[in-house]
Design a protein around this motif. Structure first.
Motif, PDB file in Angstrom:
ATOM      1  N   ILE A  10       0.855  -1.361   0.082  1.00  0.00           N
ATOM      2  CA  ILE A  10       0.193  -0.012  -0.106  1.00  0.00           C
ATOM      3  C   ILE A  10       0.688   1.489  -0.137  1.00  0.00           C
ATOM      4  O   ILE A  10       1.912   0.933   0.792  1.00  0.00           O
ATOM      5  N   LYS A  11       0.498   2.207  -1.162  1.00  0.00           N
ATOM      6  CA  LYS A  11       0.992   3.535  -0.617  1.00  0.00           C
ATOM      7  C   LYS A  11       0.964   4.188  -0.572  1.00  0.00           C
ATOM      8  O   LYS A  11      -0.445   4.739   0.575  1.00  0.00           O
ATOM      9  N   LEU A  12       1.911   4.518   0.948  1.00  0.00           N
ATOM     10  CA  LEU A  12       1.276   5.655   1.942  1.00  0.00           C
ATOM     11  C   LEU A  12       1.881   6.821   0.978  1.00  0.00           C
ATOM     12  O   LEU A  12       2.772   7.646   2.055  1.00  0.00           O
ATOM     13  N   LYS A  13       0.700   7.453   0.522  1.00  0.00           N
ATOM     14  CA  LYS A  13       0.649   8.570  -0.598  1.00  0.00           C
ATOM     15  C   LYS A  13       0.804  10.260   0.484  1.00  0.00           C
ATOM     16  O   LYS A  13       0.732  10.707  -0.373  1.00  0.00           O
ATOM     17  N   ILE A  21       3.978  -0.161   2.710  1.00  0.00           N
ATOM     18  CA  ILE A  21       3.910  -0.542   3.933  1.00  0.00           C
ATOM     19  C   ILE A  21       2.777  -1.698   3.997  1.00  0.00           C
ATOM     20  O   ILE A  21       1.844  -1.663   3.238  1.00  0.00           O
TER      21      ILE A  21
END
Lengths: 145, 145
Positions: A10-13, A21
């Motif tokens: 998942i992109k920690l946008k 993460i």
């Protein structure tokens, strides 16, 4: 309800440089801790565990799935009692080894002993007191045979 | 504040035949799981662990003490940052292997990353988003040397 498509990276946008993460299923037992909180009342309902498969299915289905350490298998919460937990929001902690699930608790009871929350006993200077009312009778809900 | 005198054998007074319960420090690592919840807001702040000594001191002192698995020692929450947790209420779950602590979070931040809660990242269909504001800058609070 499809909560969202299953994906673990998942992109920690919102950070300057996006990072991926994943909850830390890297521990010795491959499990993370999961806290279920009633989305409406804020009551902490229960604490259990998830393996990667449980986490994945929870996100994909929108219903909470734990991993039972005692039974060593996926535990689709409510599979026996009908008291399923519908996912309303999911949070990951700073160490990524614990997740917080805000849920709609069907049936009004998360505890296998028939109480709304598993934390139905309060520790007080006068001893431990049951501070909740039973919603169901476990002997009727979990019938044998 | 003396929350109450330390004793581990607690009578479950409200049941027909009183029973004594103690959190289950009997697991392989002798630890129980502890969830801290903000007594005022209901926010789940963090999840950590306690050994018997941490539990005992928490009840006796009225301030939350965990056992740090990483450092293998008692962790008096806030010992470095000053952000201690004052105990407002304590609950034991059905299996007695997890406790819920309702606390007053001094400093307004439980997380070592400076956020009010360790669950400051929400998992959404669009990725993981930071959904809280920092209360302090960790680099200033946890100075080295």
């Amino acid at each position: 309800m499809l909560f969202f498509t299953p994906h673990l990276l998942i992109k920690l946008k919102t950070m300057t440089s996006p990072v991926s993460i994943t909850p830390a299923f890297s521990g010795p037992d491959g499990l993370i801790t999961a806290v279920a909180q009633d989305a409406a009342t804020g009551a902490v309902l229960m604490v259990a565990h998830m393996n990667r498969e449980a986490w994945d299915e929870t996100l994909a289905s929108g219903r909470v799935v734990y991993f039972s350490r005692a039974r060593k298998r996926l535990w689709r919460k409510g599979e026996e009692s009908g008291n399923v937990q519908n996912v309303k929001a999911v949070f990951v902690d700073c160490d990524a080894d614990t997740v917080l699930l805000k849920v709609e608790q069907i049936g009004g009871a998360a505890c296998h002993e028939g109480y709304p929350t598993c934390f139905f006993r309060q520790v007080t200077p006068d001893g431990v007191k049951v501070v909740a009312e039973r919603v169901f009778n476990p002997q009727e809900v979990y019938k044998k045979g």
